[in-house]
Design a protein around this motif. Structure first.
Motif, PDB file in Angstrom:
ATOM      1  N   LEU A 120       1.574   3.214 -15.746  1.00  0.00           N
ATOM      2  CA  LEU A 120       2.365   5.114 -16.510  1.00  0.00           C
ATOM      3  C   LEU A 120       1.938   5.823 -15.933  1.00  0.00           C
ATOM      4  O   LEU A 120       2.131   7.257 -16.350  1.00  0.00           O
ATOM      5  CB  LEU A 120       2.275   4.094 -17.463  1.00  0.00           C
ATOM      6  N   ALA A 121       0.112   5.986 -14.854  1.00  0.00           N
ATOM      7  CA  ALA A 121      -0.498   7.293 -14.777  1.00  0.00           C
ATOM      8  C   ALA A 121       0.612   7.239 -13.119  1.00  0.00           C
ATOM      9  O   ALA A 121      -0.007   8.122 -12.763  1.00  0.00           O
ATOM     10  CB  ALA A 121      -1.219   7.352 -14.509  1.00  0.00           C
ATOM     11  N   ALA A 122       1.106   6.292 -12.581  1.00  0.00           N
ATOM     12  CA  ALA A 122       2.305   6.714 -11.760  1.00  0.00           C
ATOM     13  C   ALA A 122       3.354   7.492 -11.576  1.00  0.00           C
ATOM     14  O   ALA A 122       3.377   7.760 -12.866  1.00  0.00           O
ATOM     15  CB  ALA A 122       2.040   5.857 -10.855  1.00  0.00           C
ATOM     16  N   ASP A 123       3.892   7.892 -10.821  1.00  0.00           N
ATOM     17  CA  ASP A 123       4.817   9.459 -10.885  1.00  0.00           C
ATOM     18  C   ASP A 123       6.370   8.510 -11.004  1.00  0.00           C
ATOM     19  O   ASP A 123       7.067   8.905 -11.321  1.00  0.00           O
ATOM     20  CB  ASP A 123       4.794   9.740  -9.637  1.00  0.00           C
ATOM     21  N   LEU A 124       6.073   7.255 -10.365  1.00  0.00           N
ATOM     22  CA  LEU A 124       7.708   6.412 -10.696  1.00  0.00           C
ATOM     23  C   LEU A 124       6.678   5.167 -10.796  1.00  0.00           C
ATOM     24  O   LEU A 124       6.398   4.324 -10.657  1.00  0.00           O
ATOM     25  CB  LEU A 124       8.659   6.411  -9.282  1.00  0.00           C
ATOM     26  N   VAL A 125       6.988   4.413 -12.242  1.00  0.00           N
ATOM     27  CA  VAL A 125       7.094   3.151 -12.362  1.00  0.00           C
ATOM     28  C   VAL A 125       8.847   2.480 -12.442  1.00  0.00           C
ATOM     29  O   VAL A 125       8.939   2.388 -12.731  1.00  0.00           O
ATOM     30  CB  VAL A 125       6.132   3.781 -13.963  1.00  0.00           C
ATOM     31  N   PRO A 153       3.354   8.944 -26.393  1.00  0.00           N
ATOM     32  CA  PRO A 153       4.853  10.088 -26.893  1.00  0.00           C
ATOM     33  C   PRO A 153       5.660  10.945 -25.896  1.00  0.00           C
ATOM     34  O   PRO A 153       6.857  11.879 -27.475  1.00  0.00           O
ATOM     35  CB  PRO A 153       3.731  11.022 -28.453  1.00  0.00           C
ATOM     36  N   ARG A 154       4.640  11.722 -24.923  1.00  0.00           N
ATOM     37  CA  ARG A 154       5.787  12.485 -24.667  1.00  0.00           C
ATOM     38  C   ARG A 154       6.395  12.074 -23.838  1.00  0.00           C
ATOM     39  O   ARG A 154       8.175  12.247 -23.615  1.00  0.00           O
ATOM     40  CB  ARG A 154       5.084  13.002 -23.450  1.00  0.00           C
ATOM     41  N   ARG A 155       7.269  10.757 -23.603  1.00  0.00           N
ATOM     42  CA  ARG A 155       7.829   9.260 -22.984  1.00  0.00           C
ATOM     43  C   ARG A 155       9.003   9.153 -23.746  1.00  0.00           C
ATOM     44  O   ARG A 155       9.818   8.990 -23.493  1.00  0.00           O
ATOM     45  CB  ARG A 155       7.175   8.667 -21.479  1.00  0.00           C
ATOM     46  N   GLY A 157       8.996   9.370 -27.192  1.00  0.00           N
ATOM     47  CA  GLY A 157       8.516  10.302 -28.600  1.00  0.00           C
ATOM     48  C   GLY A 157       7.758   9.844 -29.446  1.00  0.00           C
ATOM     49  O   GLY A 157       7.404   8.584 -29.064  1.00  0.00           O
ATOM     50  N   HIS A 158       7.728  10.303 -30.625  1.00  0.00           N
ATOM     51  CA  HIS A 158       6.591   9.957 -31.349  1.00  0.00           C
ATOM     52  C   HIS A 158       6.618   8.932 -32.281  1.00  0.00           C
ATOM     53  O   HIS A 158       5.442   7.848 -32.375  1.00  0.00           O
ATOM     54  CB  HIS A 158       6.300  11.496 -32.636  1.00  0.00           C
ATOM     55  N   ALA A 159       8.237   8.533 -33.120  1.00  0.00           N
ATOM     56  CA  ALA A 159       8.132   6.871 -33.531  1.00  0.00           C
ATOM     57  C   ALA A 159       8.085   6.068 -33.173  1.00  0.00           C
ATOM     58  O   ALA A 159       7.449   4.938 -32.935  1.00  0.00           O
ATOM     59  CB  ALA A 159       9.493   7.313 -34.129  1.00  0.00           C
ATOM     60  N   ARG A 160       8.766   6.009 -31.399  1.00  0.00           N
ATOM     61  CA  ARG A 160       8.146   4.388 -30.619  1.00  0.00           C
ATOM     62  C   ARG A 160       6.989   4.193 -30.380  1.00  0.00           C
ATOM     63  O   ARG A 160       7.052   3.667 -30.225  1.00  0.00           O
ATOM     64  CB  ARG A 160       9.476   4.695 -29.267  1.00  0.00           C
ATOM     65  N   ALA A 161       6.519   6.123 -30.453  1.00  0.00           N
ATOM     66  CA  ALA A 161       4.862   5.430 -29.623  1.00  0.00           C
ATOM     67  C   ALA A 161       3.932   5.148 -30.490  1.00  0.00           C
ATOM     68  O   ALA A 161       3.128   4.407 -30.403  1.00  0.00           O
ATOM     69  CB  ALA A 161       4.367   7.270 -29.208  1.00  0.00           C
ATOM     70  N   MET A 162       3.893   5.728 -32.124  1.00  0.00           N
ATOM     71  CA  MET A 162       3.487   4.912 -32.887  1.00  0.00           C
ATOM     72  C   MET A 162       4.057   3.528 -33.557  1.00  0.00           C
ATOM     73  O   MET A 162       2.757   2.903 -33.499  1.00  0.00           O
ATOM     74  CB  MET A 162       4.092   5.490 -33.805  1.00  0.00           C
ATOM     75  N   GLY A 163       5.359   2.916 -32.895  1.00  0.00           N
ATOM     76  CA  GLY A 163       5.064   1.611 -33.297  1.00  0.00           C
ATOM     77  C   GLY A 163       4.689   0.905 -31.829  1.00  0.00           C
ATOM     78  O   GLY A 163       3.574  -0.196 -32.038  1.00  0.00           O
ATOM     79  N   LEU A 164       4.635   1.516 -30.871  1.00  0.00           N
ATOM     80  CA  LEU A 164       4.030   0.608 -29.672  1.00  0.00           C
ATOM     81  C   LEU A 164       2.306   0.741 -30.152  1.00  0.00           C
ATOM     82  O   LEU A 164       1.680  -0.695 -30.086  1.00  0.00           O
ATOM     83  CB  LEU A 164       4.399   1.550 -28.806  1.00  0.00           C
ATOM     84  N   ALA A 176      11.594  -0.831 -21.769  1.00  0.00           N
ATOM     85  CA  ALA A 176      10.854   0.422 -21.469  1.00  0.00           C
ATOM     86  C   ALA A 176      11.442   1.342 -20.428  1.00  0.00           C
ATOM     87  O   ALA A 176      11.666   2.642 -20.739  1.00  0.00           O
ATOM     88  CB  ALA A 176       9.695  -0.301 -20.487  1.00  0.00           C
ATOM     89  N   GLU A 177      12.952   1.236 -19.643  1.00  0.00           N
ATOM     90  CA  GLU A 177      14.211   1.700 -18.905  1.00  0.00           C
ATOM     91  C   GLU A 177      14.275   2.249 -20.145  1.00  0.00           C
ATOM     92  O   GLU A 177      14.644   3.617 -19.538  1.00  0.00           O
ATOM     93  CB  GLU A 177      14.265   0.795 -18.176  1.00  0.00           C
ATOM     94  N   THR A 178      15.373   1.550 -20.379  1.00  0.00           N
ATOM     95  CA  THR A 178      15.604   2.022 -21.762  1.00  0.00           C
ATOM     96  C   THR A 178      15.382   3.539 -22.601  1.00  0.00           C
ATOM     97  O   THR A 178      15.478   4.713 -22.605  1.00  0.00           O
ATOM     98  CB  THR A 178      16.639   1.550 -23.140  1.00  0.00           C
ATOM     99  N   TRP A 179      14.362   3.158 -22.825  1.00  0.00           N
ATOM    100  CA  TRP A 179      13.544   4.047 -23.870  1.00  0.00           C
ATOM    101  C   TRP A 179      12.800   5.344 -22.862  1.00  0.00           C
ATOM    102  O   TRP A 179      12.525   6.225 -23.541  1.00  0.00           O
ATOM    103  CB  TRP A 179      12.207   3.684 -24.324  1.00  0.00           C
ATOM    104  N   GLY A 180      12.927   5.464 -22.275  1.00  0.00           N
ATOM    105  CA  GLY A 180      12.663   6.346 -20.972  1.00  0.00           C
ATOM    106  C   GLY A 180      10.981   6.350 -20.807  1.00  0.00           C
ATOM    107  O   GLY A 180      10.047   6.739 -20.281  1.00  0.00           O
ATOM    108  N   LEU A 181      10.779   5.171 -20.966  1.00  0.00           N
ATOM    109  CA  LEU A 181       9.127   4.633 -20.667  1.00  0.00           C
ATOM    110  C   LEU A 181       8.690   4.999 -19.478  1.00  0.00           C
ATOM    111  O   LEU A 181       7.500   5.703 -18.192  1.00  0.00           O
ATOM    112  CB  LEU A 181       8.618   3.444 -20.917  1.00  0.00           C
TER     113      LEU A 181
END
Ligand code: LHQ
Length: 263
Positions: A120-125, A153-155, A157-164, A176-181
């Motif tokens: 996820l540190a890459a510019d395009l995943v 959380p930046r990619r 959102g907070h709720a999904r970041a917490m869940g993950l 992951a694509e649908t969520w914008g990760l």
């Protein structure tokens, strides 16, 4: 430096770095970190490298820290994980973020723990449809590292970041694509062709301009609008002095394809 745990190749204006411990799902050990750091130094020092492609050998991308390095007996003093992060992971993530060329991660299989956050540190995943991302840390009593608590959380959102982060469940590439990760999920057999195509594309583009875009978008997470407007002004001033800007305008006027040199 001879590499044992990674492969590093240069071709057609870009470099490919392949994590290469497939029998351990390319999990990180200290030597592998040293080799990756050496490869990143090569990319930083070679203006002919205008993009970096990162992937994993075998069926996985990277399973995070090699846990067989971390087994403790009941009487052993705890290993200082903060030291491991401070010496190995944090410098790596910072250097990738600052690298003045686009980084593409081609996630070919499971990316777990620090392996997920390295991707996820890459510019395009780009990820193969069968690939997955696992914030495995919670299952070991740890906190997501390698930038995970910043980027998640930046990619998504907070709720999904917490869940993950709290559940450590496997997140499939499509979700992951649908969520914008990640940028995009592609069919498994197309992954490397698509990733190489992107890298080849970047190798023909205005490298300094792309580096400025990367800087500006990354800075926007912590800047307010005033600071961001100032940054855009400063970066645009620099970009406007580049040969590639001159060439881009000239080519537009001449109605021809620009020949960008990255200068
Ligand atoms: C592994 C690993 C692995 C060693 C698979 N190590 N061998 C931590 C501490 C220090 C400071 C820095 O920060 C960190 C950050 C972290 O990264 S903590 C998180 C570490 N990673 C994990 O917790 C993930 C552990 N792995 C797994 O949960 C599974 O292997 C996944 C879900 C990734 C894949 O499952 P499978 O597809 O079922 O493969 P597998 O489990 O059978 O693994 C294949 C082989 O790879 C196996 O070896 P073997 O000799 O039995 O065939 C595993 O032992 C080995 N392997 N991950 N991290």
């Amino acid at each position: 430096m001879a590499y044992r745990f990674i492969l590093f190749e240069r071709a057609q204006g870009y470099a490919s770095l392949t994590l290469n411990r497939p029998e351990k799902l390319n999990s990180f050990n200290a030597d592998m970190h040293g080799e990756i750091a050496d490869a990143v130094t090569k990319v930083e020092g070679d203006p002919a490298i205008r993009a970096l492609l990162i992937t994993g050998a075998g069926r996985g991308f990277c399973a995070g820290q090699d846990l067989s390095d971390r087994v403790m007996g009941p009487d052993d003093a705890p290993i200082d994980l903060g030291d491991t992060l401070g010496r190995l992971y944090n410098p790596l993530i910072r250097r990738l973020r600052a690298l003045p060329v686009p980084i593409i991660a081609a996630v070919n299989g499971v990316a777990a723990g620090a392996g997920a956050n390295f991707a996820l540190a890459a510019d395009l995943v780009l990820a193969a449809r069968s690939a997955s991302f696992i914030q495995a840390f919670c299952k070991l009593g740890l906190v997501p590292d390698a930038g995970g608590t910043y980027v998640l959380p930046r990619r998504v959102g907070h709720a999904r970041a917490m869940g993950l982060a709290l559940l450590g469940d496997k997140l499939g590439a499509e979700q992951a694509e649908t969520w914008g990760l990640i940028w995009r999920c592609v069919d498994d057999d197309k992954l490397m062709a698509e990733a190489n195509k992107l890298a080849r594309h970047f190798a023909t583009q205005p490298t300094k301009g792309l580096a400025a875009i990367k800087r500006a978008l990354n800075a926007s997470w912590s800047n307010d609008l005033d600071a961001q407007l100032d940054l855009e002004r400063d970066l645009q001033r620099e970009c406007g002095r580049s040969n590639d800007y001159r060439e881009g305008v000239r080519a537009f006027i001449d109605k021809r394809t620009p020949q960008f040199t990255g200068s």
